[in-house]
Design a protein around this motif. Structure first.
Motif, PDB file in Angstrom:
ATOM      1  N   GLU A   1       0.850  -1.184   0.000  1.00 42.23           N
ATOM      2  CA  GLU A   1       0.000   0.000   0.000  1.00 42.23           C
ATOM      3  C   GLU A   1       0.887   1.237   0.000  1.00 42.23           C
ATOM      4  O   GLU A   1       1.961   1.235   0.598  1.00 42.23           O
ATOM      5  CB  GLU A   1      -0.894   0.022   1.241  1.00 42.23           C
ATOM      6  N   ALA A   2       0.441   2.274  -0.666  1.00 41.54           N
ATOM      7  CA  ALA A   2       1.196   3.533  -0.665  1.00 41.54           C
ATOM      8  C   ALA A   2       1.162   4.111   0.746  1.00 41.54           C
ATOM      9  O   ALA A   2       0.121   4.089   1.404  1.00 41.54           O
ATOM     10  CB  ALA A   2       0.585   4.505  -1.654  1.00 41.54           C
ATOM     11  N   PRO A   3       2.297   4.611   1.235  1.00 40.55           N
ATOM     12  CA  PRO A   3       2.277   5.189   2.580  1.00 40.55           C
ATOM     13  C   PRO A   3       1.353   6.404   2.600  1.00 40.55           C
ATOM     14  O   PRO A   3       1.296   7.157   1.628  1.00 40.55           O
ATOM     15  CB  PRO A   3       3.728   5.593   2.832  1.00 40.55           C
ATOM     16  N   PRO A   4       0.621   6.565   3.673  1.00 43.75           N
ATOM     17  CA  PRO A   4      -0.298   7.708   3.729  1.00 43.75           C
ATOM     18  C   PRO A   4       0.467   9.024   3.729  1.00 43.75           C
ATOM     19  O   PRO A   4       1.520   9.150   4.357  1.00 43.75           O
ATOM     20  CB  PRO A   4      -1.051   7.512   5.043  1.00 43.75           C
ATOM     21  N   LYS A   5      -0.050   9.983   2.989  1.00 42.82           N
ATOM     22  CA  LYS A   5       0.568  11.301   2.962  1.00 42.82           C
ATOM     23  C   LYS A   5       0.224  12.016   4.262  1.00 42.82           C
ATOM     24  O   LYS A   5      -0.907  11.954   4.723  1.00 42.82           O
ATOM     25  CB  LYS A   5       0.037  12.117   1.785  1.00 42.82           C
TER      26      LYS A   5
END
Length: 108
Positions: A66-70
């Motif tokens: 998963e893309a790391p949360p901004k």
């Protein structure tokens, strides 16, 4: 009668039919996954989901991370922590003179 007993056995063992979006996932047996791990990881990096199975049953799933949360931006978070001189955008006579009178080519 044999078909019904097979269906009952499958339902009893908790087999779930894949949803429509899951039909494009490929089931790879464990031996193949061990031998082809680098290639499978490359496919996962491209966004593909790889199912790993044993005896035709899914036991693991390789998925892209998963893309790391901004981090959420908060206005005013730097207020009081930094200082800008009131004359920071005033022209500097020394720098202006160096630009106008200095050499056109860089000095080697």
């Amino acid at each position: 009668m044999m078909v019904i007993s097979s269906i009952i056995r499958v339902v009893r063992e908790g087999f779930e039919m894949p949803k429509a979006a899951n039909w494009n996932r490929k089931l790879v047996n464990i031996a193949e996954a061990k031998a082809q791990l680098s290639r499978l990881v490359e496919r996962v990096e491209r966004g593909e989901v790889i199912l790993i199975g044993r005896y035709g049953r899914v036991v693991a799933k390789l998925v892209p991370p998963e893309a790391p949360p901004k981090p959420k931006r908060v206005p005013g978070v730097w207020k009081g922590k930094i200082w800008i001189a009131p004359d920071f955008d005033e022209p500097n006579a020394e720098i202006a003179r160096m630009v106008e009178e200095g050499p056109v080519e860089p000095v080697a």
